[in-house]
Enzyme design. Structure first.
Site, PDB file in Angstrom:
ATOM      1  N   LYS A  78     -41.944  -6.324  29.529  1.00 34.67           N
ATOM      2  CA  LYS A  78     -43.301  -5.774  29.614  1.00 34.67           C
ATOM      3  C   LYS A  78     -44.317  -6.915  29.620  1.00 34.67           C
ATOM      4  O   LYS A  78     -44.173  -7.880  28.856  1.00 34.67           O
ATOM      5  CB  LYS A  78     -43.531  -4.840  28.411  1.00 34.67           C
ATOM      6  CG  LYS A  78     -44.821  -4.025  28.462  1.00 34.67           C
ATOM      7  CD  LYS A  78     -44.896  -3.092  27.254  1.00 34.67           C
ATOM      8  CE  LYS A  78     -46.131  -2.207  27.287  1.00 34.67           C
ATOM      9  NZ  LYS A  78     -46.180  -1.290  26.111  1.00 34.67           N
ATOM     10  N   SER A 153     -47.039   3.548  27.298  1.00 33.05           N
ATOM     11  CA  SER A 153     -47.587   2.505  28.138  1.00 33.05           C
ATOM     12  C   SER A 153     -46.532   1.612  28.786  1.00 33.05           C
ATOM     13  O   SER A 153     -46.856   0.916  29.743  1.00 33.05           O
ATOM     14  CB  SER A 153     -48.536   1.636  27.323  1.00 33.05           C
ATOM     15  OG  SER A 153     -47.828   0.932  26.318  1.00 33.05           O
ATOM     16  N   SER A 177     -44.965   4.231  23.015  1.00 33.33           N
ATOM     17  CA  SER A 177     -45.006   3.554  24.317  1.00 33.33           C
ATOM     18  C   SER A 177     -43.664   3.049  24.844  1.00 33.33           C
ATOM     19  O   SER A 177     -43.592   2.622  25.992  1.00 33.33           O
ATOM     20  CB  SER A 177     -45.989   2.380  24.272  1.00 33.33           C
ATOM     21  OG  SER A 177     -47.303   2.859  24.371  1.00 33.33           O
TER      22      SER A 177
END
Lengths: 488, 97
Positions: A78, A153, A177
């Site tokens: 990420k 997310s 997330s």
């Protein structure tokens, strides 16, 4: 079968047996990205040259007989985890050109274990959002249906795993997330106990809630990744000096006498999609068929989790994001004027709407005269939520619930109204508030063919029992063969 | 706890947070943030008398370590990402008029 389709455990066995080279595997994954990612948009950047160099080093390690648990395994990370020499943007204009001068501790650990980082995955800007639509740089499409979001997310990480554009990934989870995009994309995602994994080099969102964790095609792969990234770090004062077991070895042990708790409050939750409810009920039946006892438990304060979270997380974010001032790194709006004007212009043009909204909420909640009514009150309710869990875990080992009230929404369906989006986090936020580990494991599909995840949570440092139950369930449910309809 | 937030409060908070909002943004945020704060007000109904506020999930005592010089970034690395710099400092617009 193509190499990119393998799980980490399968690929590792082939690499060890020298039936596949790390370079072939990485080339296969890079080819898959080349073929599909124009459409899906899971990656913000792909570090092909660095990945191939790392893959060749992995092959040399195999020749010397020095391979580690992740040697030669291509992973996505990420884009809020710092990677030395590779841009780390947080999907924000304000950090678009930021190239970290150091690696996060988890990246050091992945490299030591021999992993190949292929690229940086898209996300909601600064991890604020539940659909990845708040990325300041690009949208990400759900590999199962391009009209739907991947969740968020960590939407890029989950989509990359689901579409076989990496073998596993790292995400971060502040309110769901990792688990929620894992659920929406049909992969496994684990948020570890607060303090289990070092956050040195993780760009901070809400420091009392943030935690890094793995996403994978199987529970086994997540267990292996977790064993590598866990552990105390002197550079993160919140990391806990608790020994790290081999989570993968633990998977194959006898399950023993395990009780699963089902919160009554969650089963009567408003707005729970009937397909999600049915899939979770089927999962309960499957788990019972394994000889596991299921019983009702109570979490009376769970209904206040969204309200408490949306005070605490924005408050901490407003403080953490004060550092983006156009001076030390990132974007600066050089429009003339004095220092104060430069700050205002830089921050207003560098941050997207959701980030500004949370900075405003947080600044308001912490401002003079409001602190007690908001932050202090929310922190007291948080203590009650943690106590609820402690009491519930006196009568069960693992708590079961849905991950999200609905399958992945369509683009624009919830992100246009902030409060509606916040309410969709109802099942995942409590684990962050209480600091306990929780994971999402696939448990079925909606009538429209979108994946649905099952959430399991355990007491602090209960990752072993969590992974064991998930692994046994995964084998019994037998959903792993299902792949999104993609032609690469 | 006030349920709503006024335009003036949004402007004041934006100023504290070093954000520049035009009138349209103030209008959007006053509605959205008002609704969010109204929802958050459900916390008022929870009896929290005598409850110690929780700041961290895991209770750790202060994490002390010896104060010894270790590895650190050199000047060039620390300045590498700065939008404006000279060979040893970050440069900023004038601070006082």
């Amino acid at each position: 079968m193509q190499p990119y389709q393998l799980t980490i455990a399968e690929a590792s066995d082939l690499l060890q047996a020298r039936e596949l080279s790390a370079e072939e595997l990485t080339r296969s994954v890079l080819g898959r990205i080349e073929a599909l990612d124009g459409e899906i948009g899971a990656y913000i950047s792909v570090a092909a040259d660095q990945a191939l160099a790392a893959a060749r080093r992995a092959d040399e390690a195999f020749s010397r007989g020095e391979a580690g648990p992740l040697t030669g395994i291509p992973l996505a990370v990420k884009d809020l985890i710092c990677t030395r020499g590779v841009a780390t943007t947080c999907a924000s204009r304000i950090l678009e050109n930021f190239v970290p001068p150091y690696d996060a501790t988890v990246i050091e650990k992945l490299r030591q274990a021999g992993a190949v980082v292929v690229g940086k995955a898209n996300m909601d800007e600064f991890a604020m959002g539940s659909t990845t639509e708040n990325s300041g740089l690009q949208p990400t499409r759900n590999p199962w249906n391009g009209g739907h979001v991947p969740g968020g997310s960590s939407g890029g990480s989950a989509a990359a795993v689901a579409a076989d554009m990496c073998l596993g990934a790292l995400g971060s989870d502040t309110g769901g997330s990792i688990r929620q995009p894992a659920s929406h994309c049909g992969v496994v995602g684990l948020k570890p106990t607060y303090g289990r994994v070092s956050r040195f080099g993780l760009v901070a969102f809400a420091s009392s809630l943030d935690q890094i964790g793995p996403l994978g095609k199987s529970t086994r792969d997540c267990a292996r990744l977790l064993s590598v990234i866990s552990g105390h770090d002197r550079r993160d004062s919140t990391s806990v000096p608790e020994p790290v077991p081999d989570y993968e070895v633990a998977l194959d042990r006898e399950l023993g006498d395990v009780t699963v708790g089902i919160p009554v409050e969650f089963s009567v939750s408003e707005g729970l999609d009937p397909d999600v409810s049915a899939a979770v009920q089927r999962a309960v039946a499957t788990i019972e068929s394994l000889g596991v006892r299921c019983r009702e438990v109570r979490l009376p304060h769970a209904q206040y989790a969204v309200a408490a979270y949306y005070v605490i997380a924005p408050s901490e974010a407003s403080s953490n994001l004060a550092r983006y001032d156009g001076v030390k790194y990132g974007f600066r709006d050089a429009g003339g004027g004095d220092l104060m004007e430069m700050y205002r212009r830089t921050r207003s043009r560098g941050f997207g709407a959701e980030v500004q909204r949370r900075i405003l909420i947080g600044t308001y909640c912490l401002s003079s005269g409001y602190y007690d009514a908001y932050y202090r009150k929310a922190s007291q309710v948080r203590a009650l939520i943690r106590e609820d869990y402690a009491r519930a875990f006196e009568s069960c080992d693992v708590i079961l619930s849905p991950v999200a009230p609905t399958p992945a929404p369509a683009f624009g369906e919830i992100a246009d109204d902030p409060l509606t989006m916040y309410l969709s986090d109802i099942f995942t936020l409590s684990a962050n508030l209480a600091g306990i580990p929780a994971l999402s494991v696939p448990c079925g599909f909606s009538s429209a063919g979108l994946p649905i995840g099952l959430q399991l949570s355990a007491p602090h440092f209960g990752e072993q029992v969590l992974l064991q139950v998930a692994h046994r369930y995964e084998q019994a449910a037998d959903l792993q063969g299902k792949k999104p309809p993609l032609d690469g | 706890m006030t349920a709503r937030i006024t335009r003036e409060e949004i402007r004041h908070v934006a100023d504290l947070a070093r954000l520049e909002l035009d009138d349209e943004a103030v209008e959007t945020f006053v509605g959205q943030i008002g609704r969010i704060l109204e929802y958050v007000a459900t916390l008022e109904s929870v009896d929290t008398d005598g409850v110690e506020p929780m700041s961290h999930a895991i209770s750790l005592k202060n994490a002390f370590r010896p104060d010894e010089p270790g590895e650190h970034l050199d000047n060039a690395e620390a300045l590498a990402n700065a939008p404006e710099k000279d060979d040893r400092s970050f440069l900023v617009p004038r601070v006082v008029g």
